[in-house]
Design an enzyme around this catalytic site. Sequence first.
Site, PDB file in Angstrom:
ATOM      1  N   LYS A   5       0.839  -1.198   0.000  1.00  0.00           N
ATOM      2  CA  LYS A   5       0.000   0.000   0.000  1.00  0.00           C
ATOM      3  C   LYS A   5       0.876   1.250   0.000  1.00  0.00           C
ATOM      4  CE  LYS A   5      -4.105  -1.958   2.031  1.00  0.00           C
ATOM      5  NZ  LYS A   5      -3.675  -3.331   1.689  1.00  0.00           N
ATOM      6  N   ASP A  32      -1.653  -1.947  -4.155  1.00  0.00           N
ATOM      7  CA  ASP A  32      -3.055  -1.974  -3.731  1.00  0.00           C
ATOM      8  C   ASP A  32      -3.621  -0.567  -3.829  1.00  0.00           C
ATOM      9  OD1 ASP A  32      -2.626  -4.602  -3.116  1.00  0.00           O
ATOM     10  OD2 ASP A  32      -2.999  -4.413  -0.967  1.00  0.00           O
ATOM     11  N   MET A  33      -4.925  -0.479  -4.018  1.00  0.00           N
ATOM     12  CA  MET A  33      -5.563   0.836  -4.046  1.00  0.00           C
ATOM     13  C   MET A  33      -6.294   1.079  -2.737  1.00  0.00           C
ATOM     14  SD  MET A  33      -5.101   2.989  -6.388  1.00  0.00           S
ATOM     15  CE  MET A  33      -4.445   3.144  -8.034  1.00  0.00           C
ATOM     16  N   GLN A  48     -10.912  -0.357  -8.618  1.00  0.00           N
ATOM     17  CA  GLN A  48     -12.033  -0.552  -7.683  1.00  0.00           C
ATOM     18  C   GLN A  48     -13.338  -0.205  -8.400  1.00  0.00           C
ATOM     19  OE1 GLN A  48      -9.548   2.117  -5.590  1.00  0.00           O
ATOM     20  NE2 GLN A  48      -9.968   1.157  -3.611  1.00  0.00           N
ATOM     21  N   ARG A  60      -5.603  -5.991 -11.055  1.00  0.00           N
ATOM     22  CA  ARG A  60      -6.532  -6.711 -10.177  1.00  0.00           C
ATOM     23  C   ARG A  60      -7.824  -5.899 -10.132  1.00  0.00           C
ATOM     24  NH1 ARG A  60      -4.778  -6.328  -4.274  1.00  0.00           N
ATOM     25  NH2 ARG A  60      -3.238  -7.908  -4.818  1.00  0.00           N
ATOM     26  N   LYS A 107     -14.279  -5.042  -5.992  1.00  0.00           N
ATOM     27  CA  LYS A 107     -15.458  -4.192  -5.821  1.00  0.00           C
ATOM     28  C   LYS A 107     -15.081  -2.868  -5.145  1.00  0.00           C
ATOM     29  CE  LYS A 107     -18.720  -8.029  -5.543  1.00  0.00           C
ATOM     30  NZ  LYS A 107     -19.734  -8.746  -4.762  1.00  0.00           N
ATOM     31  N   GLY A 108     -14.160  -2.917  -4.168  1.00  0.00           N
ATOM     32  CA  GLY A 108     -13.774  -1.714  -3.414  1.00  0.00           C
ATOM     33  C   GLY A 108     -14.146  -1.869  -1.951  1.00  0.00           C
ATOM     34  N   HIS A 121     -14.709 -12.992  -3.392  1.00  0.00           N
ATOM     35  CA  HIS A 121     -15.180 -14.243  -2.771  1.00  0.00           C
ATOM     36  C   HIS A 121     -16.588 -14.569  -3.251  1.00  0.00           C
ATOM     37  CE1 HIS A 121     -12.437 -12.171   0.104  1.00  0.00           C
ATOM     38  NE2 HIS A 121     -11.812 -13.321  -0.068  1.00  0.00           N
ATOM     39  N   ARG A 132     -11.709  -4.095   8.341  1.00  0.00           N
ATOM     40  CA  ARG A 132     -12.323  -3.928   7.008  1.00  0.00           C
ATOM     41  C   ARG A 132     -12.978  -5.227   6.541  1.00  0.00           C
ATOM     42  NH1 ARG A 132      -8.068  -0.887   5.742  1.00  0.00           N
ATOM     43  NH2 ARG A 132      -7.085  -2.481   4.469  1.00  0.00           N
ATOM     44  N   ARG A 133     -12.371  -6.358   6.936  1.00  0.00           N
ATOM     45  CA  ARG A 133     -12.975  -7.647   6.557  1.00  0.00           C
ATOM     46  C   ARG A 133     -14.319  -7.825   7.287  1.00  0.00           C
ATOM     47  NH1 ARG A 133      -8.941  -6.807   3.949  1.00  0.00           N
ATOM     48  NH2 ARG A 133     -10.611  -5.915   2.727  1.00  0.00           N
TER      49      ARG A 133
HETATM   50  P1  FDA Z   1     -18.941  -9.542  -1.218  1.00  0.00           P
HETATM   51  O1  FDA Z   1     -18.416  -9.258   0.167  1.00  0.00           O
HETATM   52  O2  FDA Z   1     -19.578  -8.435  -1.992  1.00  0.00           O
HETATM   53  O3  FDA Z   1     -19.922 -10.775  -1.121  1.00  0.00           O
HETATM   54  C1  FDA Z   1     -20.784 -11.131  -2.181  1.00  0.00           C
HETATM   55  C2  FDA Z   1     -21.364 -12.510  -1.907  1.00  0.00           C
HETATM   56  O4  FDA Z   1     -20.311 -13.499  -1.973  1.00  0.00           O
HETATM   57  C3  FDA Z   1     -21.960 -12.668  -0.523  1.00  0.00           C
HETATM   58  O5  FDA Z   1     -23.282 -12.204  -0.474  1.00  0.00           O
HETATM   59  C4  FDA Z   1     -21.848 -14.185  -0.333  1.00  0.00           C
HETATM   60  O6  FDA Z   1     -22.878 -14.855  -1.032  1.00  0.00           O
HETATM   61  C5  FDA Z   1     -20.531 -14.514  -0.987  1.00  0.00           C
HETATM   62  N1  FDA Z   1     -19.413 -14.471  -0.017  1.00  0.00           N
HETATM   63  C6  FDA Z   1     -18.554 -13.450   0.177  1.00  0.00           C
HETATM   64  N2  FDA Z   1     -17.643 -13.763   1.138  1.00  0.00           N
HETATM   65  C7  FDA Z   1     -17.963 -15.004   1.553  1.00  0.00           C
HETATM   66  C8  FDA Z   1     -17.412 -15.884   2.521  1.00  0.00           C
HETATM   67  N3  FDA Z   1     -16.339 -15.544   3.262  1.00  0.00           N
HETATM   68  N4  FDA Z   1     -17.990 -17.110   2.695  1.00  0.00           N
HETATM   69  C9  FDA Z   1     -19.073 -17.476   1.963  1.00  0.00           C
HETATM   70  N5  FDA Z   1     -19.643 -16.674   1.013  1.00  0.00           N
HETATM   71  C10 FDA Z   1     -19.096 -15.470   0.820  1.00  0.00           C
HETATM   72  N6  FDA Z   1     -10.265  -3.564  -1.995  1.00  0.00           N
HETATM   73  C11 FDA Z   1      -9.724  -2.336  -2.226  1.00  0.00           C
HETATM   74  O7  FDA Z   1     -10.406  -1.331  -2.081  1.00  0.00           O
HETATM   75  N7  FDA Z   1      -8.410  -2.232  -2.632  1.00  0.00           N
HETATM   76  C12 FDA Z   1      -7.633  -3.332  -2.837  1.00  0.00           C
HETATM   77  O8  FDA Z   1      -6.461  -3.183  -3.211  1.00  0.00           O
HETATM   78  C13 FDA Z   1      -8.202  -4.626  -2.594  1.00  0.00           C
HETATM   79  N8  FDA Z   1      -7.469  -5.757  -2.777  1.00  0.00           N
HETATM   80  C14 FDA Z   1      -8.080  -6.994  -2.643  1.00  0.00           C
HETATM   81  C15 FDA Z   1      -7.381  -8.167  -2.941  1.00  0.00           C
HETATM   82  C16 FDA Z   1      -8.016  -9.395  -2.878  1.00  0.00           C
HETATM   83  C17 FDA Z   1      -7.258 -10.642  -3.220  1.00  0.00           C
HETATM   84  C18 FDA Z   1      -9.399  -9.477  -2.513  1.00  0.00           C
HETATM   85  C19 FDA Z   1     -10.125 -10.794  -2.476  1.00  0.00           C
HETATM   86  C20 FDA Z   1     -10.077  -8.327  -2.191  1.00  0.00           C
HETATM   87  C21 FDA Z   1      -9.435  -7.090  -2.233  1.00  0.00           C
HETATM   88  N9  FDA Z   1     -10.122  -5.924  -1.903  1.00  0.00           N
HETATM   89  C22 FDA Z   1      -9.537  -4.702  -2.153  1.00  0.00           C
HETATM   90  C23 FDA Z   1     -11.434  -6.003  -1.211  1.00  0.00           C
HETATM   91  C24 FDA Z   1     -12.609  -5.899  -2.185  1.00  0.00           C
HETATM   92  O9  FDA Z   1     -12.698  -4.594  -2.683  1.00  0.00           O
HETATM   93  C25 FDA Z   1     -13.943  -6.253  -1.478  1.00  0.00           C
HETATM   94  O10 FDA Z   1     -14.172  -5.305  -0.454  1.00  0.00           O
HETATM   95  C26 FDA Z   1     -13.973  -7.636  -0.869  1.00  0.00           C
HETATM   96  O11 FDA Z   1     -13.354  -8.594  -1.673  1.00  0.00           O
HETATM   97  C27 FDA Z   1     -15.440  -8.063  -0.605  1.00  0.00           C
HETATM   98  O12 FDA Z   1     -16.153  -8.185  -1.793  1.00  0.00           O
HETATM   99  P2  FDA Z   1     -16.349  -9.614  -2.540  1.00  0.00           P
HETATM  100  O13 FDA Z   1     -16.355  -9.349  -3.988  1.00  0.00           O
HETATM  101  O14 FDA Z   1     -15.320 -10.576  -2.057  1.00  0.00           O
HETATM  102  O15 FDA Z   1     -17.759 -10.187  -2.099  1.00  0.00           O
END
Ligand code: FDA
Length: 325
Positions: A97, A131-132, A160, A179, A182-183, A222, A283-284
């Site tokens: 970062k 990373d952003m 993002q 990469r 969503k953000g 995910h 954040r997670r």
């Molecule tokens: P989201 O949280 O929107 O979930 C959508 C659906 O997926 C849920 O309703 C559920 O059905 C399913 N789901 C999700 N998680 C689950 C779980 N643990 N178990 C079961 N089902 C699940 N952001 C940023 O701003 N800058 C960055 O540089 C990065 N870098 C980054 C790297 C990597 C490798 C990842 C995976 C993510 C990032 N992010 C990030 C974070 C990203 O922007 C985002 O906030 C998260 O990934 C959450 O969004 P998702 O698309 O994972 O699913």
Amino acid sequence: MPLVKDIFIGLSKNQLLNRAAKNYGLKLGAQNVVAGTTIEETIQSIKKLNAEGISCTVDNLGEFVFEREEATKAKEQILLMIEAIHTENVDAHISLKPTQLGLDIDYNFCLDNLKEVVKKANEYDIFINMDMEDHMHLQPSFDLLDDLSETYENVGTVIQAYFYRAVEDIEKYKNYRLRIVKGAYKETEQYAYQTKEEIDANFIKLIEWHLLNGKFTSIATHDHHVINHVKQFAKENQIPNDQFEFQMLYGFRKELQLKLAQEGYNFTTYVPFGDDWYGYFMRRLAERPQNLNLVVKQTFTKKNNILIGLTAGAFLLGRLTKNKN
Ligand code: FDA
């Protein structure tokens, strides 16, 4: 759940809790999603993932650094990790970062730190992903990328999907390894889509566009709906598997990570390490409050109780003051 999201985002920026967390080691369940506090522990975690056919992107935890000394320490740690990736011959690259390397202190100081890191990684043919972070750091981070790209090719970044400007950014940087996510930060409607439907739609649009027009695409999510859509889209459009990969965070949806790797897709796990885990972990929880199940399974030691107490206090304070950070 927007209030819960706001509260955890607010907590993620709380300096007092951040400092307390560093003193207490990996607690509150963070040990499930952080690969280790030392380079040695982290290399062992990487080796286990590599043995399953999974590549890694390694992040020395830390952000929003305001002291030069701290930024220099972070840079040294990243350089040591690059050295370890090389000597241990593991399949991994680096995520970092810009604020950890001093973007909030001075642009040129941060650029110099980054140059040192990218140069060392380049010697070993190791990729660096920037990373952003939040909107305030978006344009300066792209500026850093432009400056680094004058000399180096082993660097890329993140798009993002919640930002309106993401469409223009992805077109401008289509020849980079990108990469797409969503953000993760709290952004206002001045800059970013606010609803899940809008963000998801833009996410899919950007992924499809980059798969058809870009260099290498890392789809970091995910969300199995998105993953299934991408698999189908790639098949229908004859996008070869070596043009893209899926990425997920360490400790999340482990079975799905393994399944995708076994199906023959390129897969990279984002592996965070170090003692500065608090902001990352909060954040997670903001993204998915169900991740709290990682917390409640932990034993309630005395030290844990202090941290939980502080977190609960800040949580309540956040509610009372409607913390909008
Ligand atoms: P989201 O949280 O929107 O979930 C959508 C659906 O997926 C849920 O309703 C559920 O059905 C399913 N789901 C999700 N998680 C689950 C779980 N643990 N178990 C079961 N089902 C699940 N952001 C940023 O701003 N800058 C960055 O540089 C990065 N870098 C980054 C790297 C990597 C490798 C990842 C995976 C993510 C990032 N992010 C990030 C974070 C990203 O922007 C985002 O906030 C998260 O990934 C959450 O969004 P998702 O698309 O994972 O699913």
